[in-house]
Design a protein around this motif. Structure first.
Motif: not given
Lengths: 551, 307
Positions: A167-174, A176-195
Motif C-alpha cells: 500500500m502506498s500509504g505505508l512508509k517505513v521511516v526508520d 521505530t518510526t513509520f507513517t500512515v496516509k489514509l485515503a480520507q480524514k479519519f480522526s478516530t482511526w488510531p483507536d482501531r489499532l487495538g484490533y
C-alpha cells in the motif's frame, strides 16, 4: 478341513480391513499428551476452548476462539483496557496534524517471543500482507482506510488482479518510526489499532509460513509452548513481553471441548477452571452449582433482525411506521428473562453498553421505538398500511444458536399485539452457510435475523459498516443520504466528543427509519472453579487471562 | 471361495463411488461455504473470489468431484477450512474412535452373549424375565440420555470417574463412554442370543449330544453356541460400522476427539473435504465388516458354501 480353509480367507480379509482402518497410533505419544493435560497443574489455568475455524493469522481470524488466542499472544500499537478505552502499548506515540497523515513511533527494544526485534517493518509488512487480495485474508477490509488499498485489493470486480503488492500509504521511516496516509480524514482511526488484525508479525511468518501456523509467535503477555491442533494449546508467560499486563499465573492450558455441556460437567468436577460458554440448559441453576463463581455482563454484541430494504413492499412510503410498530410490538424484557435466563439485556440503542456513555452508548436514544407498547404498535402498523401480504416470515438458521425459541417468542409477541396468530411466523433455513448466502446475494424477501459483534469498542464500528450506503455488513441494503453525510462529518471531526455526537445523530436517523429492529445486547458469561480467583472479562467478553490467579 | 472374495471386493467399487458422490452432492447443497466463513459479515467480494478459485468452487460440481477423487487416489484428501490436511485429521481421529469402538464392541459382545446364553438356558425363569425387562428399558432410552445421566452421577456427583475423556483417549477413561455407546446394541445382542439359544436347546442334534453322554460344557460350547451364534455374529459384524458412525453422539457428550467430532465440525464449518473424507473411510469400514461377516458364516457352519 473346509472350516480351516475358510478361516484362512477370513484372516486374510481381516488383515485387509485392519490395514484400511487402523492408522498409526503410537501409545507413548498419547500418554505424554494425557500427562500434559491432566493431573496437578501447578499454577496453570485450565480454560475452555473451541477449535478455531481458520488458521491463526491476525488478519485471517474473525471468530471468538481464534481471537482469544491472538488476544493473549499479541500486543498491538494500542490495546483496549477493561473499560474498552484504547491505550498506547507497543506505540510510544501516534500523532497527526490533519486527521489523515499519521506518524507512529513504537517503543524501542520490543521483542517477539522468539527473540527477534519488533520494528516498524513488523507492522508495515504485516498490514501489507493482510491487505493483499491474493493472501485471501478474511479481515483484509480492516486496511481499507489506508491509502493505496484499492491497488492491492481491487474489490469491485471479483476477478480483478492487484496492481501493487504494497500500500502506498505505508512508509517505513526508520526502525521505530513509520507513517500512515489514509485515503480520507479519519480522526478516530488510531483507536482501531487495538484490533488484532493490526498485530505485528515476526520474520518467521513470511519466511516459514507453515512453521508459523503450527506455533504462532507474537509479542504479547503469553507465548505458545505447545499446540496440538483440534485438542489443546498450552501458553506460558512470554519472557520478552514488555507491556503492562504481565501474567499473574504460570500459564494457561486451553482445552478444546466437543460441547459446552461436557465442559460444564468438567468445571463442576474440578477438571476445568474457566468456562466462558455456560450451556443454556444450566443457566437456571448456575449460581447454585458454582457457589457464586459466575459473572454475567453485557458484551459488545447486539442482536437484531433486518428488513430487506431492497424489496419494494418493505420500503414504500409509510412502511417506516409499520417497521416502528413491529419494533414496539416486541416485549423484549419478558423474552430476555424467560428465554435467555437474563443473559441478554433489552436493547436501548444500536450500540452496546460496553462503550459507556462517554463512548456513545445511550439508554435513551431509541426512545419509544424500542419500548413495548401494544396499543401504539398496533396503531402504527395499521396507519402504515399493515404488514405486506398480511404476514411476515422471520428468517433464521436452524443449525446453531437455538434461534427458534426467541424467533417464536418474538413472533408470538407481535401476533398477540395484532390479535392475529398468523401475522408473524418463523422461517428456518437449514444451515448458517445457506442462510448467509441468501442474505449476501440479496435474495431475502422477508425480515431475517442479524447480529453484530464489535471489532473494536468504538461507536463508529456499530454504525458505519451496518448503516452507511454500501457498508461492508449493510445486509438490509439501507441507504440514507443524511446518515452517510453525518458519518462522513463524524470521521473527519478531530474532537472526539463532537465526533461521537455526530455518530449518535446518524444513529437517531437510522432508528427513525428502522431498517433493522434492535432486540437485545448479548452478555458475556463465565464460570470458574474454586482453584482460581480474579476472573473478569474484557469488552470483547474474553476472560482477562493475565489477571487470573491460581489459589 | 477366493473368487467369491474377489467378487465381493470388486462390488465395493461402485458402492464406494456412489456413496462418495452422494455425500459430495449433499455437503455441496448445504450452502455456500465461503459465505459462512465470514460469519455475520458480508464477504468481501475480492477475497471471496480468491477463496472460491483456490477450492475450485466455481467449477461444475462433477468436475469438483473428479478433482477431489483424483486427490483421494493419490492419498490427498484435501484441506479442511483451517488449512489442516484432512489426512492429518483422519490419522488423529480414527485411532481414537477405533479404541472407543473396541471398548464398546468387547462390552457388547462379552456381556451381551453371556446374558443371552444364561437367559436362554433358563427360559421363563426369574433371570430370563429380568434380562428381558432390563434390555427393554435400555433399548427405549436414547443414548444421549444415558450418556448425560451417567456422566452426571458418576462424573460430577460421585466423582468416581472423570466426566470427560482426557487427551489421547486412554482406555480407562473410555470405559463409561464405551458402555454408553454399547448399551443399545448390547441389549439387542442379549435378546438375539437368548432367542437363538432357547430355540436350539430343543434341537435334535443337542438331544443326541446329551444322549451321547458328552459333558454339559462341551454340549453348550461346541454344539449349541456354534449354531446359535450365526445371527449374533451377523449383527455384531454389521454393528462395528454402526458403532463407529454412532459414536457421533457419545463422542460429543464425553469430549472424545474422534470421527464423530470431526464430522460434526466438518458439517458445522461446511467443509466438504472433511465430511467426505471421514465418511469415505466409514463406508469402507462398513463394506469390509459386512464382507467379514459373510466369510465368518463358513467358519461357524461349514454347510454354507460360496460359489
Amino acid at each position: 478341513m473346509r472350516g480351516a480353509k475358510s478361516a484362512k480367507w477370513v484372516v486374510g480379509a481381516a488383515v485387509i480391513a485392519l490395514a484400511a482402518t487402523a492408522c498409526s497410533s503410537s501409545d507413548s505419544d498419547s500418554k505424554d499428551k494425557a500427562k500434559a493435560s491432566s493431573g496437578s497443574s501447578d499454577g496453570i489455568v485450565r480454560a475452555w476452548w473451541g477449535d478455531p475455524q481458520n488458521p491463526l493469522e491476525p488478519a485471517n481470524t474473525n471468530e471468538v476462539q481464534g481471537g482469544k488466542v491472538l488476544d493473549m499472544i499479541f500486543m498491538n500499537l494500542k490495546e483496549y483496557d477493561a473499560t474498552g478505552k484504547a491505550q498506547l502499548e507497543a506505540a510510544d506515540s501516534i500523532t497527526t496534524t490533519d486527521q489523515q497523515n499519521f506518524t507512529i513511533k513504537i517503543k524501542p527494544g520490543l521483542k517477539f517471543s522468539d527473540g527477534t526485534p519488533v520494528t516498524s517493518s513488523s507492522f508495515v509488512d504485516a498490514w501489507n500482507y493482510g491487505a493483499l487480495v491474493t493472501n485471501k485474508q478474511l479481515n483484509a477490509y480492516f486496511f481499507a482506510d489506508i491509502d493505496g488499498y484499492a491497488a492491492v485489493h481491487p474489490s469491485d470486480d471479483p476477478g480483478a488482479k492487484p496492481t501493487a503488492q504494497t500500500m502506498s500509504g505505508l512508509k517505513v521511516v526508520d526502525d521505530t518510526t513509520f507513517t500512515v496516509k489514509l485515503a480520507q480524514k479519519f480522526s478516530t482511526w488510531p483507536d482501531r489499532l487495538g484490533y488484532k488484525a493490526f498485530a505485528p508479525l515476526p520474520k518467521e511468518f513470511f519466511d516459514n509460513h507453515a512453521a508459523y501456523l503450527a506455533k504462532p509467535i507474537g509479542d504479547g503477555p503469553y507465548m505458545i509452548e505447545s499446540y496440538t491442533k483440534g485438542s489443546s494449546m498450552k501458553l506460558v508467560p512470554n519472557p520478552n513481553y514488555a507491556g503492562p499486563s504481565k501474567p499473574k499465573n504460570k500459564g494457561v492450558l486451553l482445552k478444546v471441548y466437543t460441547s459446552s455441556d461436557t465442559a460444564y460437567a468438567d468445571l463442576q468436577s474440578g477438571q476445568l477452571d474457566v468456562l466462558d460458554d455456560i450451556p443454556a440448559a444450566d443457566l437456571p441453576h448456575v449460581k447454585d452449582d458454582l457457589g457464586g463463581r459466575y459473572l454475567n455482563q453485557p458484551a459488545g454484541i447486539i442482536q437484531t433482525f433486518s428488513f430487506p430494504m431492497y424489496k419494494a413492499e418493505w420500503n414504500k412510503p409509510g412502511m417506516e411506521k409499520v417497521r416502528q410498530g413491529i419494533s414496539m410490538a416486541i416485549d423484549r424484557k419478558t423474552i430476555t428473562d424467560k428465554i435467555f435466563g437474563g443473559t441478554r439485556t433489552p436493547a436501548q440503542d444500536l450500540t452496546s453498553p460496553v462503550l459507556g456513555a462517554a463512548g456513545g452508548f445511550s439508554d435513551t436514544l431509541a426512545g419509544d421505538s424500542v419500548k413495548y407498547d401494544p396499543v401504539k404498535a398496533k396503531q402504527l402498523i395499521t396507519e402504515g398500511g399493515g404488514i405486506p401480504g398480511g404476514q411476515m416470515k422471520l428468517g433464521y438458521n436452524a443449525d446453531s444458536g437455538s434461534h427458534k425459541e426467541w424467533v417464536d417468542a418474538v413472533c408470538n409477541s407481535i401476533n398477540n399485539v395484532l390479535g392475529n396468530n398468523k401475522a408473524c411466523v418463523g422461517a428456518p433455513t437449514g444451515t448458517f452457510a445457506d442462510f448467509r448466502n441468501q442474505i449476501t446475494k440479496g435474495q431475502m424477501s422477508q425480515p431475517f435475523r442479524s447480529g453484530w459483534q464489535m471489532d473494536y469498542p468504538l461507536i463508529d464500528d456499530f454504525i458505519t459498516p451496518l448503516y452507511a450506503t454500501g457498508g461492508s455488513s449493510n445486509d438490509s441494503k439501507y441507504s440514507n443520504k443524511t446518515v452517510d453525510n453525518l458519518i462522513k462529518q463524524a470521521n473527519a471531526e478531530p474532537d472526539v466528543a463532537k465526533s461521537i455526537s455526530l455518530y449518535q445523530q446518524a444513529e437517531k436517523q437510522v432508528l427513525t427509519d428502522m431498517p433493522i429492529v434492535p432486540l437485545w445486547y448479548q452478555n458475556g458469561q463465565a464460570g470458574w472453579s474454586s482453584k482460581v480467583s480474579n476472573v473478569k472479562e474484557n469488552a470483547f467478553s474474553y476472560p482477562i487471562f493475565t489477571d487470573i490467579t491460581v489459589n | 471361495m477366493g473368487r467369491y472374495v474377489i467378487r465381493r471386493l470388486l462390488q465395493m467399487v461402485p458402492v464406494f463411488i456412489g456413496t462418495t458422490l452422494l455425500i459430495f452432492v449433499m455437503v455441496w447443497g448445504l450452502g455456500d461455504p465461503v459465505a459462512a466463513m465470514f460469519g455475520d459479515r458480508t464477504p468481501d467480494p475480492a477475497t471471496a473470489a480468491q477463496i472460491r478459485l483456490e477450492y475450485h468452487l466455481n467449477d461444475p460440481l462433477i468436475q469438483q468431484y473428479w478433482i477431489y477423487m483424483k486427490g483421494v487416489f493419490q492419498g490427498d484428501f484435501g484441506n479442511a477450512w483451517n488449512q489442516q490436511p484432512v489426512t492429518d485429521l483422519l490419522k488423529t481421529a480414527y485411532p481414537v474412535t477405533l479404541r472407543l469402538t473396541i471398548v464398546a464392541f468387547v462390552i457388547e459382545a462379552v456381556i451381551g452373549v453371556a446374558l443371552g446364553v444364561f437367559a436362554g438356558l433358563r427360559r421363563g425363569r426369574f433371570f430370563d424375565t429380568g434380562v428381558l425387562a432390563m434390555t427393554l428399558i435400555v433399548v427405549s432410552i436414547p443414548t444421549f440420555v444415558t450418556g448425560y445421566v451417567l456422566q452426571y452421577f458418576f462424573g460430577v456427583k460421585w466423582s468416581i470417574v472423570h466426566p470427560s475423556v482426557g487427551e489421547g483417549a486412554p482406555f480407562k477413561d473410555l470405559l463409561m463412554p464405551g458402555l454408553v455407546l454399547a448399551g443399545v446394541s448390547l441389549a439387542y445382542v442379549a435378546r438375539l442370543t437368548r432367542t437363538s439359544v432357547a430355540e436350539n436347546t430343543r434341537a435334535d442334534y443337542l438331544r443326541t449330544a446329551v444322549a451321547k453322554g458328552l459333558p454339559r460344557r462341551r454340549v453348550i460350547t461346541n454344539h449349541m453356541l456354534r449354531n446359535s451364534l450365526i445371527p449374533v455374529v451377523t449383527f455384531l459384524g454389521t454393528d462395528i460400522g454402526n458403532l463407529m458412525a454412532g459414536a457421533l453422539v457419545t463422542e460429543r457428550i464425553f469430549n472424545i476427539h474422534g470421527v464423530g467430532y470431526q464430522i460434526y465440525q466438518g458439517i458445522v464449518h461446511n467443509s466438504p473435504a472433511t465430511v467426505v473424507g471421514f465418511v469415505t473411510i466409514l463406508v469402507i469400514v462398513f463394506l469390509l465388516a459386512n464382507l467379514l461377516v459373510d466369510l465368518l458364516y463358513a467358519v461357524l457352519d461349514p454347510r454354507i458354501r460360496y460359489a
